[in-house]
Scaffold this active site. Structure first.
Site, short mmCIF file in Angstrom:
data_model
loop_
_atom_site.label_atom_id
_atom_site.label_comp_id
_atom_site.label_asym_id
_atom_site.label_seq_id
_atom_site.Cartn_x
_atom_site.Cartn_y
_atom_site.Cartn_z
N GLU A 174 -112.58 -5.08 -39.92
CA GLU A 174 -111.46 -5.95 -40.27
C GLU A 174 -110.71 -5.53 -41.53
OE1 GLU A 174 -113.22 -9.82 -40.56
OE2 GLU A 174 -113.83 -9.87 -38.48
N GLU A 375 -117.17 -9.64 -32.48
CA GLU A 375 -117.67 -10.83 -33.20
C GLU A 375 -117.05 -12.06 -32.56
OE1 GLU A 375 -117.24 -11.42 -37.45
OE2 GLU A 375 -117.81 -9.36 -37.88
#
Ligand code: PNW
Length: 477
Positions: A174, A375
């Site tokens: 990320e 995720e």
């Protein structure tokens, strides 16, 4: 008879990647000094009183550094066929560069050996926010282009040493989030020191350097002919117009998605930043050379998506993109109606159809050949004050996963998206960044006083789905 013509379990498809995820700082413990480890910016940040609630730190966390063997057995008992973890830069290179710390490397060799023995395929990520403190002190980390060479060196060492033991790599987790989003920004170089002198170009520089570092590491991996695949993990949210009849809100929603997904992924899949960002941000947005565009374009073998929630977007006339610290159109989760069921983890509304929409948006925008969800999860707060049987009976987390997997299944079967795996967050409760130990995403309860691990009901649900297959309609434990 026909009345008992039971449908076979419909999910998951054959050979589906089904795993759980963790990250180094959030689970390992042995914070900054054991076996030669150097300090990361998260060690420093969390160890400074007043930064995290209850002054929680990752100094011990799940003590995974000492308990990796039994943790691998725990993961095996969860039924997962993959385990996604991240490598701590400062265990390998305590000062960010320079001599390799053999003991730190050995830890990951041992972990990988244990996973192989347990029949669990590793997914290995080089970076999950724990930048070496030494590099931050020297040049403030990701905002400085020097980080690209240091990251290349780190990647080279790790691929040489561990490239034979892991064949599913991600360079970083990320980058958009560690460069910009407020909740996590505390730990990131561009903000740590100078909250009062916020520079709106800092997140843009940070991400620019992160993209170059990522793509350079991918080139090193590919040039090294390692027998695996490599990419980058990114997050995102679908935005719906706050007023569905408003063209301005529809545009605000599109804009917000461009600034969230496109900022990071347009350069990787399509080359360069999204034209809209170029137009709106002008000289604030760093430029790539032609060679850099070619380096970054195609630098992911797959699209890995961390997907949690969705939001509303509206046109905010006061929002000037050039000095917005979030470089995104403001969103409003709750203007009379909620975007989905609220959860205790404030920002994380349960929006399973938004998750499916996000997967479709990704496929439309970037046409990746293969997609993974790396995720997805839900937090519960203050479990410490609940009796343990209530904590373990996490029916709402079962509902979260059941509804998200239904939408995932529709994205595969109906929308025909090339989704090959789902990795949930998280295998076990851990250090939840700015929320410390007050917010728990695990399907396994961790008693942080005794380090005892106990699977919750959601662990049993997911294990049933993974190991027996399930139609996802109803689930009775
Ligand atoms: C993840 N969003 O990031 C992080 O990678 C984990 O380390 C963290 O524990 C987990 O979130 C839970 O907070 C996010 O869409 C990805 O808002 C996406 C979002 C938020 C956090």
């Amino acid at each position: 008879s026909a009345a008992f013509n039971l449908k076979p379990p419909a999910f998951p498809p054959k050979d589906f990647v089904f795993g759980c995820a963790t990250s180094a700082y959030q689970i390992e413990g042995s914070a900054w000094n054991e076996d030669g480890k150097g300090k990361s910016i998260w060690d420093t940040y969390a160890q400074t009183p007043g930064n995290i609630g209850h002054n929680d730190t990752g100094d011990v966390a799940c003590d995974h550094y000492h308990r990796y063997k039994s943790d691998v057995q725990l993961f095996k008992n969860l039924g997962v066929n993959h385990y996604s973890f991240t490598i701590s830069w400062t265990r390998i290179l305590p000062n960010g560069r320079g001599p390799v710390n053999k003991k730190g490397l050995q830890f990951y060799k041992n972990l990988l050996g244990e996973l192989h023995a347990a029949g669990i395929t590793p997914i290995c990520t080089l970076y999950h926010w724990d930048l070496p403190q030494a590099l931050f002190d020297e040049y403030q980390g990701w905002v400085d282009r020097k980080v690209v060479d240091d990251f290349k060196h780190y990647a080279t060492v790790v691929f040489e040493e561990l490239g034979g033991m892991c064949s599913f790599w991600s360079t970083m987790n990320e980058p958009g989030t560690f460069c910009v989003r407020k909740r996590f920004g505390e730990g990131e170089g561009s903000r740590l020191k100078s909250k009062s002198t916020w520079d709106p170009s800092a997140p843009l520089k940070c991400l620019h350097n992160a993209l170059l570092a990522h793509a350079s590491a991918v080139k090193i991996y590919r040039d090294g002919n390692y027998p695996g695949r490599i990419g980058v993990i990114t997050d995102g949210q679908v935005y719906y117009p706050l007023d569905p009849t408003s063209a301005a809100d529809a545009d605000a929603a599109q804009r917000a998605m461009t600034y969230y997904f496109g900022w990071v992924n347009h350069p990787i899949w399509n080359g360069d930043y999204p034209p809209r960002m170029r137009k709106e941000l002008g000289s604030l947005l760093p430029t790539f050379t032609a060679e850099e565009i070619a380096l970054v374009k195609g630098s992911s073998d797959y699209y890995a998506f961390d997907g949690y929630t969705s939001g509303f977007a509206t046109l905010d006339p006061t929002c000037n993109p050039k000095n917005s610290s979030s470089v995104s159109t403001p969103t409003n989760y709750n203007n009379g109606i909620l975007i989905g069921s609220p959860t205790q983890g404030g920002w994380n509304f349960q929006v399973p159809d938004g998750f499916r929409a996000a997967l479709n948006y990704i496929h439309e925008q970037f046409s990746p050949p293969v997609m993974y969800i790396t995720e997805n999860g839900m937090a519960v707060l203050n479990e410490a004050v609940l009796p343990i049987d209530r904590v373990l009976d996490d029916a709402n987390r079962v509902d979260w996963y059941r509804t998200y997997l239904q939408q995932l299944r529709a994205a595969i079967e109906v929308d025909k998206l090339p989704i090959k795996g789902f990795v949930y967050w998280s295998c076990m409760d851990n250090f939840e960044w700015a929320d410390g130990y007050s917010s728990k995403f695990g399907v396994t309860h961790v008693n942080f006083a005794t380090q005892q691990r106990t699977p919750k009901k959601s662990a049993t649900f997911l294990k049933d789905v993974i190991t027996k297959g399930h139609n996802l309609d109803h689930w009775y434990p």
